[in-house]
Design an enzyme around this catalytic site. Sequence first.
Site, PDB file in Angstrom:
ATOM      1  N   HIS A 121       0.831  -1.211   0.000  1.00 22.62           N
ATOM      2  CA  HIS A 121       0.000   0.000   0.000  1.00 22.62           C
ATOM      3  C   HIS A 121       0.866   1.262   0.000  1.00 22.62           C
ATOM      4  CE1 HIS A 121      -3.263  -2.642   2.129  1.00 22.62           C
ATOM      5  NE2 HIS A 121      -3.023  -3.009   0.885  1.00 22.62           N
ATOM      6  N   HIS A 152      -9.262  -2.230  -4.955  1.00 21.96           N
ATOM      7  CA  HIS A 152      -8.131  -2.550  -4.083  1.00 21.96           C
ATOM      8  C   HIS A 152      -7.155  -3.496  -4.781  1.00 21.96           C
ATOM      9  CE1 HIS A 152      -5.921  -2.729  -0.356  1.00 21.96           C
ATOM     10  NE2 HIS A 152      -5.725  -4.018  -0.625  1.00 21.96           N
ATOM     11  N   HIS A 209      -0.910 -11.118  -5.330  1.00 15.94           N
ATOM     12  CA  HIS A 209       0.492 -10.766  -5.084  1.00 15.94           C
ATOM     13  C   HIS A 209       1.461 -11.728  -5.773  1.00 15.94           C
ATOM     14  CE1 HIS A 209      -0.570  -7.576  -2.376  1.00 15.94           C
ATOM     15  NE2 HIS A 209      -1.275  -8.393  -1.613  1.00 15.94           N
ATOM     16  N   HIS A 252      33.498   2.465 -49.998  1.00 18.00           N
ATOM     17  CA  HIS A 252      33.415   1.781 -48.687  1.00 18.00           C
ATOM     18  C   HIS A 252      32.102   1.021 -48.565  1.00 18.00           C
ATOM     19  CE1 HIS A 252      33.590   1.254 -44.286  1.00 18.00           C
ATOM     20  NE2 HIS A 252      34.870   1.602 -44.388  1.00 18.00           N
TER      21      HIS A 252
END
EC number: 3.5.1.108
Length: 461
Positions: free
Chosen positions: A78, A260, A287, A364
Amino acid sequence: MLKQKTLKDSFSLSGKGLHTGLDLTVTFNPAPDNHGYKIQRIDLEGQPTIDAVADNVTETTRGTVLSKNGVKVSTVEHGMAALYALGIDNCLIQVNGPEFPILDGSAQYYVQEIERVGTEEQSAVKDFYIIKSKIEFRDESTGSSIIVLPDENFSLNVLVSYDSTIIPNQFATLEDMHNFKDEVAASRTFVFVREIEPLLSAGLIKGGDLDNAIVIYERKMSQESYDKLADVMGVPHMDADQLGYINHKPLVWPNECARHKLLDVIGDLALIGKPIKGRIIATRPGHTINNKFARQMRKEIRLHEIQAPTYDCNREPVMDVNRIRELLPHRYPFQLVDKVIEMGASYIVGIKNITANEPFFQGHFPQEPVMPGVLQIEAMAQVGGLLVLNSVDEPERYSTYFMKIDGVKFRQKVVPGDTLLFRVELLAPIRRGISTMKGYAFVGEKVVCEAEFMAQIVKNK
């Protein structure tokens, strides 16, 4: 370019730990440029510090736990969400115990304190990781997934789904971090009644109560079992036939649980270590998958540590070839910058289109044309010269002369048809007309060469 930010002053918050039940105080302090987020256990000998990055997450059962050398700090998500959403890049967090206080189960008190002490801009440039293609992580066992797509800003869409009649499928979105305070910060953590006894048996949620979590009763149990659980929770007995939310505080929003979960995603992805420009789409996040995705993103960043600038050929250039000709003394065949597409006080992005008609390809190499490396460096130096000239009044009256070139690396051939994209930035402020710069040249997403320069601004005679 946006600069990094830190707090103007320190602030502290105190309360119970959700899982330990201990009285805890956490203090958020200003930190210097490029410090990142670090957490210090000031209650332990030596006051050890843990880098708040996804690689240091060791547990995700009911929160995010950071560990290093046996030192742990839990329930950090949080506070981390508030720092990230409010654009704080550098912060030293000190805590006097093994977890952050849970407060009311949301991030709103962190946000209030950050706004009270204020933030300040720092010298270092904010180092975004820009999402340029879809990145996806799925957990087939849970049906969870997190996808990030290219976008100009950081935004999130979150879908939660539970086998519950109380919480049907819920959706939450946050289009702009500036709206975090009003749309997400006050959303509280939540738990199902059926989860409480197993969590208590596992030695968790010792500090949990109806003031710091939404408690959801959605599967009927016997009145006797419900009464026993109420006694354990320290709340009055309730009717076991009455399903629903048992908190005395009403929901802040009907989809507060989804909001949340969105807050948790922000807090866990803050541990990536860099702010992201991209759109997150998270389905059934938690989580565990949040941390797995954050670890994957850290691997992606390490693989693409140096990102090519974004080139939109439809945008008007900052400088076209005619303006460049007014500032640089170079002329054909040695004017090697076609346009400048982006420029700030300390950086510049320029372009050189490589065609088969370049005169140097005649020798080149005729059978296998390759742009000489020294000309790539010359083109990069001209782009850097335009950046330096932008720092003075009347730049047409000055020229830039290079004094030193270091750290030159060539990584890939540049051939006809390539578009060389140069990004050059100041390594330090210009002092007494002397500048130091770092430059990269890209073809597509690949770095083809890089170098450091020292240059001097000289007024034309």
